[in-house]
Structures are given as structure tokens and as C-alpha cells.
Motif scaffolding. Structure first.
Motif, PDB file in Angstrom:
ATOM      1  N   ALA A 142       0.839  -1.197   0.000  1.00 10.05           N
ATOM      2  CA  ALA A 142       0.000   0.000   0.000  1.00 10.05           C
ATOM      3  C   ALA A 142       0.871   1.244   0.000  1.00 10.05           C
ATOM      4  CB  ALA A 142      -0.922  -0.009   1.212  1.00 10.05           C
ATOM      5  N   ARG A 187       2.337   1.875  -3.314  1.00 12.25           N
ATOM      6  CA  ARG A 187       1.361   2.417  -4.253  1.00 12.25           C
ATOM      7  C   ARG A 187       1.332   3.934  -4.179  1.00 12.25           C
ATOM      8  NH1 ARG A 187      -2.831  -1.666  -1.845  1.00 12.25           N
ATOM      9  NH2 ARG A 187      -2.087  -3.512  -2.888  1.00 12.25           N
ATOM     10  N   GLU A 188       1.391   4.429  -2.949  1.00 13.12           N
ATOM     11  CA  GLU A 188       1.306   5.873  -2.765  1.00 13.12           C
ATOM     12  C   GLU A 188       2.716   6.415  -2.692  1.00 13.12           C
ATOM     13  OE1 GLU A 188      -1.636   6.893  -3.102  1.00 13.12           O
ATOM     14  OE2 GLU A 188      -2.434   4.873  -2.950  1.00 13.12           O
ATOM     15  N   THR A 189       3.350   6.560  -3.852  1.00 15.68           N
ATOM     16  CA  THR A 189       4.766   6.908  -3.836  1.00 15.68           C
ATOM     17  C   THR A 189       4.991   8.374  -3.483  1.00 15.68           C
ATOM     18  OG1 THR A 189       4.502   7.018  -6.193  1.00 15.68           O
ATOM     19  CG2 THR A 189       5.737   5.150  -5.334  1.00 15.68           C
ATOM     20  N   ARG A 190       3.965   9.189  -3.648  1.00 20.08           N
ATOM     21  CA  ARG A 190       4.154  10.612  -3.340  1.00 20.08           C
ATOM     22  C   ARG A 190       3.358  10.981  -2.103  1.00 20.08           C
ATOM     23  NH1 ARG A 190       2.387  12.304  -9.132  1.00 20.08           N
ATOM     24  NH2 ARG A 190       1.081  10.517  -8.632  1.00 20.08           N
ATOM     25  N   GLU A 209       1.150  14.287  -1.600  1.00 24.57           N
ATOM     26  CA  GLU A 209      -0.160  14.448  -2.204  1.00 24.57           C
ATOM     27  C   GLU A 209      -1.228  13.691  -1.446  1.00 24.57           C
ATOM     28  OE1 GLU A 209      -0.499  14.016  -6.323  1.00 24.57           O
ATOM     29  OE2 GLU A 209       1.407  15.000  -6.753  1.00 24.57           O
ATOM     30  N   GLY A 210      -0.767  12.781  -0.573  1.00 22.21           N
ATOM     31  CA  GLY A 210      -1.735  12.047   0.227  1.00 22.21           C
ATOM     32  C   GLY A 210      -2.390  12.959   1.269  1.00 22.21           C
ATOM     33  N   VAL A 263      -4.520  15.690   2.655  1.00 18.20           N
ATOM     34  CA  VAL A 263      -5.693  16.341   2.104  1.00 18.20           C
ATOM     35  C   VAL A 263      -5.738  17.777   2.590  1.00 18.20           C
ATOM     36  CG1 VAL A 263      -8.180  16.337   2.020  1.00 18.20           C
ATOM     37  CG2 VAL A 263      -6.926  14.199   2.034  1.00 18.20           C
ATOM     38  N   ARG A 264      -5.844  18.699   1.680  1.00 20.98           N
ATOM     39  CA  ARG A 264      -5.968  20.100   2.083  1.00 20.98           C
ATOM     40  C   ARG A 264      -7.442  20.423   2.265  1.00 20.98           C
ATOM     41  NH1 ARG A 264      -4.763  23.764  -1.486  1.00 20.98           N
ATOM     42  NH2 ARG A 264      -5.034  22.337  -3.228  1.00 20.98           N
ATOM     43  N   VAL A 293      -4.508  -0.142  -8.418  1.00 18.96           N
ATOM     44  CA  VAL A 293      -3.956   0.377  -7.167  1.00 18.96           C
ATOM     45  C   VAL A 293      -2.504   0.799  -7.359  1.00 18.96           C
ATOM     46  CG1 VAL A 293      -5.452  -0.866  -5.600  1.00 18.96           C
ATOM     47  CG2 VAL A 293      -3.301  -1.889  -6.274  1.00 18.96           C
ATOM     48  N   GLY A 326      -1.616   4.664  -8.502  1.00 18.60           N
ATOM     49  CA  GLY A 326      -1.631   5.832  -7.611  1.00 18.60           C
ATOM     50  C   GLY A 326      -2.821   6.746  -7.769  1.00 18.60           C
ATOM     51  N   THR A 382      -5.500   6.525  -6.023  1.00 17.51           N
ATOM     52  CA  THR A 382      -6.282   6.554  -4.789  1.00 17.51           C
ATOM     53  C   THR A 382      -6.218   7.883  -4.054  1.00 17.51           C
ATOM     54  OG1 THR A 382      -5.227   4.431  -4.601  1.00 17.51           O
ATOM     55  CG2 THR A 382      -6.929   4.939  -3.025  1.00 17.51           C
ATOM     56  N   ASP A 383      -4.996   8.449  -3.924  1.00 17.56           N
ATOM     57  CA  ASP A 383      -4.892   9.657  -3.114  1.00 17.56           C
ATOM     58  C   ASP A 383      -5.665  10.817  -3.742  1.00 17.56           C
ATOM     59  OD1 ASP A 383      -3.147   9.650  -5.176  1.00 17.56           O
ATOM     60  OD2 ASP A 383      -1.430  10.415  -4.057  1.00 17.56           O
ATOM     61  N   LYS A 384      -5.619  10.874  -5.065  1.00 16.77           N
ATOM     62  CA  LYS A 384      -6.338  11.960  -5.742  1.00 16.77           C
ATOM     63  C   LYS A 384      -7.844  11.800  -5.591  1.00 16.77           C
ATOM     64  CE  LYS A 384      -2.773  13.193  -8.899  1.00 16.77           C
ATOM     65  NZ  LYS A 384      -2.189  12.951 -10.185  1.00 16.77           N
ATOM     66  N   TYR A 426      -9.322  10.348  -3.145  1.00 17.20           N
ATOM     67  CA  TYR A 426      -9.641  10.674  -1.752  1.00 17.20           C
ATOM     68  C   TYR A 426      -9.808  12.177  -1.576  1.00 17.20           C
ATOM     69  CZ  TYR A 426      -9.357  10.340   3.332  1.00 17.20           C
ATOM     70  OH  TYR A 426      -9.636  10.394   4.676  1.00 17.20           O
ATOM     71  N   ARG A 427      -8.888  12.943  -2.152  1.00 23.42           N
ATOM     72  CA  ARG A 427      -8.939  14.388  -1.987  1.00 23.42           C
ATOM     73  C   ARG A 427     -10.188  14.967  -2.648  1.00 23.42           C
ATOM     74  NH1 ARG A 427      -3.882  17.455  -4.068  1.00 23.42           N
ATOM     75  NH2 ARG A 427      -4.758  16.697  -6.011  1.00 23.42           N
ATOM     76  N   THR A 442      -4.985   0.411   1.479  1.00 24.80           N
ATOM     77  CA  THR A 442      -4.763   1.567   0.626  1.00 24.80           C
ATOM     78  C   THR A 442      -5.349   2.827   1.251  1.00 24.80           C
ATOM     79  OG1 THR A 442      -4.964   0.063  -1.217  1.00 24.80           O
ATOM     80  CG2 THR A 442      -4.990   2.392  -1.729  1.00 24.80           C
ATOM     81  N   VAL A 476      -3.497   6.396   2.746  1.00 27.52           N
ATOM     82  CA  VAL A 476      -3.794   7.738   2.252  1.00 27.52           C
ATOM     83  C   VAL A 476      -4.342   8.619   3.377  1.00 27.52           C
ATOM     84  CG1 VAL A 476      -5.185   9.063   0.637  1.00 27.52           C
ATOM     85  CG2 VAL A 476      -4.253   6.871  -0.048  1.00 27.52           C
TER      86      VAL A 476
END
Lengths: 191, 434
Positions: free
Chosen positions: A177, A180-183, A186-187, A189-190, B75, B78, B80-82, B84-85, B122, B126
Motif C-alpha cells: 500500500a 502504491r502511494e509513492t508521493r 499528495e496524500g 488532504v488540504r 492500485v 496511484g 487513490t490519493d487523488k 480521496y482528496r 490503501t 492515504v
């Protein structure tokens, strides 16, 4: 070898997906069909699974329930690990032997699939059987090795052939996991 | 012929051998061989070889690796994070703020991934860093992520439905349609619980102020498009009658490639990693499934099915009573079994039982998947809970357990609703497929 087989299987899945796409679009708009793509899909599944058995063995992924394991002494764990491996090898050998009977019967009577493709059954069956043989050999080697370790080094035995502990399993999921979220920035949240 | 006592002893043996840590596949297959050898003799055992190839050479089951592959590719790119936001933009004004985003993004994520554990892992990766900076009640945060993960299999396309469908000869397309509304209702119920908790104890969640300009928020909506496209392709092609579930999965896999490319993540290395996890998961499931097929075959030959049918009709229980018995049984079993063994280990006996009682197999599929989801978040052995705790990396697992309780109770309520209002699941398949 198991890893290479697994990657090859992955490409086979991609290819069958592409072919299926063409098939569905062709069937819908051009009344054209490969006739038998689903049959090949079945063979791909049989082949990939049989080859994958060994890969999953290497990654200790074959599922076991480890409810009791934290509560019993490590010698009992070692014993149960050997029993599990020996029985798994037994299953693998049984499958390989019965698989051979299938391939043999298909070869001697030149059986063909009862489908538009008329696939000679021995072709998909031999790939499937090769996977089963690989699995049988791999499990047998592991079972023998584990059996030997039972008297010499139970710690190594439990480490090599014990079920993935919960911690390891979680670590794998988490590592995946996180990868997957390499950056990570950006995770955030603003809001 | 085998009588019910034999079947009960066999079932007990299955559970005992599984608990001792033998491989699930060995247990299923071994019991099948034992039964065949005892009651049918050697020809019965030999017949199992034929079943084995037939079971594994099944174009319907090809949907299993394809949906796994689809999830693995998506997955890894990447998105997922976007996603989520973007969801947070719109859900924050609700009482409970960002907690709703945990639920909604899990629901959306589960529409492309069939796995609850992957969903929870995941989303927590995030979400948790964001929550650290804010004054939310930790337990509720953790609970909401665990609850969100439990939507993974219920909202199509779930892997559990494929396995159930293949094992019981139930239409996977119908099962997917049947899971849709209960999945959405459960999502709404989870959000309702959060609103209630936030209203009852405002301290658990700060009010979020959303001062981003509308234009920026509208722009970010584009991040919701990829999962919706994939979901649309899968469901659309199935229900327009263009494709079987297997074909829909294949098309979605191909469609996932340009999506991964758009995120700049489409590389051979990424694909190979996706292949390896796909084959791993496929092989371990197939080994177990092949064992289950062998066992099913033997049980059929031995006439266990008809023996069970006779018992159920002599017992004089109503279908509802039977379901409640199974409800309690599965919740208890679920505290220490995972999804796959729970399903595969019980279905050979439970499926004929429910058929004999006249329970709709499509409805039962939804019920069983819900039971599996409850098992994933019920302590002490809920895989989802431990994964979330590991991502969190601080505090005690007890926080996760406690945070899950409101959602666990919600799922029990949901099950009771599902039992007494079966059309919740059955309306969609009837509407689309007659």
C-alpha cells in the motif's frame, strides 16, 4: 523458475484479455467472432493456476489457518508444519499422477474438445500437467527438507516452512500500500 | 450412500484439520478422497482426477484472475490519493467531516478492487497521515476505515461473488446486481452512524471549513473519473448483454492500461509486479477451489445432498429460522476464519441446505458475502483491523477494536434488514434480468 512461469502466466492473461476485447467488439459491431476464445480462456486459467501453485508455494501463500499457532510450543508448531507440508506434497503428487492419466488418455485416443475449435486435448493438458509436476517436485523437496530439519533445527524449519505470521502478512500488505502511494505529500488532504 | 452422521463427522474433521494448520486445499481435497475411498472405492478416487482438470479449465472462473489483475494494476497507478482528496471536497461539510471520505472513498475504491484487505490498506495509507494533523477521535477514524474496507467485496465487482457463483452454479451477473443496492445501503448506513456519533458527541470530529474555490473543486472531480469508467465498463457491458462477467473483466483490464499510462505509471516493471501478485492470489484460490470442487463432487456422488434435504424437511424449521441459525454460526466462525476458507469450507454442506429450505441462492450469496465482511472486522482475528493498526504504527490494537464496534453493530443490523427485506438484494437482478 516458478517466478518466470508466473510472469509468463501474467502475459498470457493480458493476451487473453486483449483477444477477448477484440472478440466482444467484433461480435457486437461486425458480427464476427473468434469462436472459442472462452475455451482458450479456460485453458489459460488451468495453465496459469497449475504454474502458479509452485510460485505461491515459494511465497508461502497457500492458505492455512494459524489460530492455534501462537499458543502451542515451537516443537509442536514444527511438527504441524511438517505434517502440513507432507500432506500438501501428497496432494500434489496425487494430482500429478492423476493428471498424467488424463494426458495419457487424451494422447492414446487422440481426444478432441467437443467445441468448434476441436482442440486436441493433450495440448492444454500437458501445460497444465507440467505445472502440476513442478508443484509436486517442489512440495516433495520442501517436505523432505522440512522432515530432515525436524530433528536438526526446528527454528529454521518454522521460519522457512511455517505459515506467514500475521506480522509478515501485514507487513506485505502495508509495504504494498505504501509503495502504491509513492508521493506522500499528495496524500495529505488540504481542507 | 452416506448418512447425515457421516456428513457431520466429515464436516467436523474439516474444521478440526483446518484449525490444526493444514493447508485449506489439502483438507478439502483430503476429505474428498477419504469419502470417496470409504464409500465408493478406488474408481471413485480416480474419478477425482477428471474433476480436477474440468474444475480448473473453466472460462467462467477466468474472471477471478482478471478481476484480481484489474485491481492490482489500478492500485499501482496511484489514483487513490487523488480520488480521496476529490471526495473530501464534497463530503467535508457533513457532520463528521473527513470521516465520511473514508467510507465513500472505500466504496468507490471497492468498485474497482475486489479485495477488502487491499481496500483498507490503501485507504489507511492515504488517510491516516491527514488525520494525524487534526483533532479527530482516533478510534472513530480507525473504525471508519475498517468499516469502509468491508464494502470491498459487497460492491461489485467483488471476488467473493465469483467464488460463490462458481461453487454453487449461481449466475455471477445476478450476484453482482444483487450486491449493488445492499452495498449502497450499507455505505449510507455507515455515514448515518458517523453523523449520529458526531451529533451525539461533537468532540469526535471538528467541523471542517471548505474554503477552496469551487472551480478548483470542480477540476479535481476529474480524479473520480477513472474508477467510474472502469466500474461503468464492467457493469455496463454485463447488463447491456454484450459481455459475460469474464469478458467484462477482460475489457476492464485492457481499459486499465491507458488509465495507468495517464498517471504515468505504465511500465513493464509495474505490470510484472501486478502479474506476480495476481498469479499468487489466483493460484492459492484455485488450489483451494479445486479441492472444494473435488469435495462437492464426492458429496454429490455420496448422496449427502439428498440426505441433508431430507433432514431439513423433517426438522420443520422455517427458512427464516434456518437463516438466523446460519447467521449466528457464521458470526462465530468469522471471529477466527478468513473469507475464503469460511466460504469454501462451509458451502458444500450449507448450499444444499439452503436450497432444500427454498432460500434464493442469489440472496444467500449476498448474505454470505456480508457474513464474510463481518468476519474481516470482527476481533480478535479480523485481518482488516491488523492491517490498519500496522499502517498506523502507534497506540494499541484495542483502539481499532473499540472504534469498529459501532460499525460492527451497523453490519449486524444490516444483516437483519437483509434477512427480512430480501428484495433489497433481489430487486436489481429481477429488474435487469427478469
Amino acid at each position: 523458475m516458478a517466478r518466470a512461469g508466473a510472469i509468463a502466466s501474467g502475459w498470457a492473461l493480458m493476451l487473453i484479455s486483449l483477444a477477448t476485447c477484440v472478440e466482444v467488439i467484433g461480435r457486437k459491431y461486425f458480427s464476427f467472432s473468434f469462436k472459442g476464445i472462452d475455451e482458450i480462456g479456460g485453458y489459460v486459467l488451468a495453465g496459469t493456476s497449475a504454474i502458479g501453485f509452485s510460485y505461491a508455494l515459494m511465497t508461502r501463500a497457500h492458505m492455512r489457518i494459524t489460530l492455534l499457532f501462537p499458543y502451542i510450543p515451537s516443537s509442536a508448531r514444527a511438527f504441524l508444519n511438517v505434517v502440513a507440508l507432507v500432506t500438501l506434497a501428497g496432494l500434489a503428487i496425487f494430482c500429478a499422477v492423476r493428471g498424467y492419466a488424463e494426458v495419457d488418455a487424451s494422447l492414446t485416443s487422440m481426444r478432441h474438445a467437443n467445441t468448434p475449435l476441436q482442440t486436441p486435448m493433450w495440448i492444454p493438458q500437458s501445460i497444465w500437467w507440467a505445472g502440476l509436476v513442478l508443484f509436486a517436485v517442489a512440495t516433495t523437496l520442501q517436505a523432505i527438507h522440512a522432515f530432515g530439519l525436524l530433528w536438526r533445527d526446528q527454528g529454521t524449519l518454522n521460519r522457512l516452512y511455517g505459515p506467514q505470521t500475521l506480522e509478515e502478512e501485514i507487513a506485505t500488505e502495508v509495504a504494498l500500500a505504501e509503495q502504491r502511494e509513492t508521493r506522500p505529500d499528495e496524500g495529505a488532504v488540504r481542507t | 450412500m452416506m448418512d447425515a452422521t457421516g456428513a457431520a463427522i466429515g464436516f467436523g474433521l474439516v474444521l478440526a484439520a483446518m484449525t490444526l494448520g493444514l493447508h485449506i486445499a489439502t483438507v478439502m481435497f483430503g476429505i474428498g478422497v477419504l469419502g470417496a475411498a470409504l464409500y465408493l472405492g478406488w474408481p471413485g478416487v480416480n474419478a477425482l482426477g477428471v474433476v480436477y482438470f474440468e474444475a480448473m479449465n473453466d472460462s467462467l472462473l477466468l474472471a477471478l484472475p482478471l478481476f484480481i489483475l484489474l485491481g492490482e494494476i489500478l492500485v499501482r497507478c496511484g489514483a487513490t490519493d487523488k480520488m480521496y482528496r476529490s471526495l473530501a471536497d464534497w463530503l467535508n461539510p457533513l457532520p463528521g467531516g473527513l470521516l465520511h471520505t473514508n467510507i465513500a472513498s472505500s466504496a468507490l475504491f471497492s468498485a474497482v478492487s475486489g479485495s477488502s484487505v487491499a481496500t483498507a490498506a490503501t485507504i489507511s495509507t492515504v488517510a491516516l497521515p491527514t488525520f494525524r494533523k487534526k483533532s479527530y477521535d482516533t478510534r472513530v477514524v480507525l473504525g471508519s476505515i475498517a468499516a469502509g474496507g468491508s464494502l470491498g467485496n459487497l460492491i461489485p465487482p467483488g471476488i467473493a461473488f465469483i467464488i460463490y457463483g462458481v461453487l454453487t452454479n449461481t449466475s455471477i451477473a445476478r450476484l453482482y446486481a444483487a450486491g449493488m443496492i445492499p452495498g449502497l445501503i450499507l455505505t449510507v448506513m455507515f455515514m448515518g452512524v458517523i453523523i449520529l456519533m458526531a451529533w451525539w458527541r461533537p468532540s469526535i470530529a471538528p467541523r471542517e471549513i471548505n474554503d477552496d474555490p469551487l472551480l478548483a473543486r470542480l477540476k479535481r472531480l476529474i480524479d473520480l473519473v477513472p474508477p467510474l469508467i472502469v466500474f461503468g465498463i464492467v457493469m455496463g457491458t454485463i447488463y447491456a448483454g454484450w459481455a459475460t462477467p469474464t469478458e467484462a473483466a477482460a475489457i476492464a483490464v485492457v481499459a486499465a492500461l491507458p488509465i495507468a499510462a495517464a498517471y504515468g505509471k505504465l511500465t513493464i516493471a509495474m505490470l510484472h509486479e501486478a502479474f506476480l501478485s495476481t498469479i499468487n492470489l489466483t493460484a492459492l484460490s484455485m488450489l483451494i477451489l479445486a479441492g472444494a470442487f473435488a469435495l462437492n463432487f464426492v458429496l454429490g456422488m455420496l448422496g449427502v445432498t439428498s440426505a441433508l434435504t431430507a433432514i431439513v424437511s423433517s426438522l420443520d424449521v422455517t427458512p427464516t429460522q434456518l437463516i438466523y441459525v446460519l447467521f449466528v454460526f457464521y458470526v462465530i466462525l468469522g471471529t477466527f476464519f478468513e473469507t475464503l476458507p469460511m466460504m469454501v469450507g462451509t458451502l458444500p454442506l450449507v448450499h444444499p441446505l439452503i436450497m432444500a429450505a427454498g432460500i434464493d441462492p442469489v440472496w444467500f450469496g449476498v448474505f454470505l458475502v456480508l457474513m464474510c465482511e463481518i468476519s474481516l472486522i470482527s476481533p480478535p482475528v479480523g485481518m482488516t483491523l491488523y492491517v490498519i493498526q500496522a499502517v498506523r504504527g502507534e497506540g494499541s490494537i484495542g483502539d481499532v477494536f473499540k472504534g469498529t464496534i459501532p460499525f460492527f453493530v451497523t453490519m449486524l443490523v444490516m444483516t437483519i434488514l437483509l434477512i427480512h427485506w430480501q428484495d433489497m438484494a433481489l430487486w436489481m437482478p429481477r429488474y435487469f434480468m427478469g
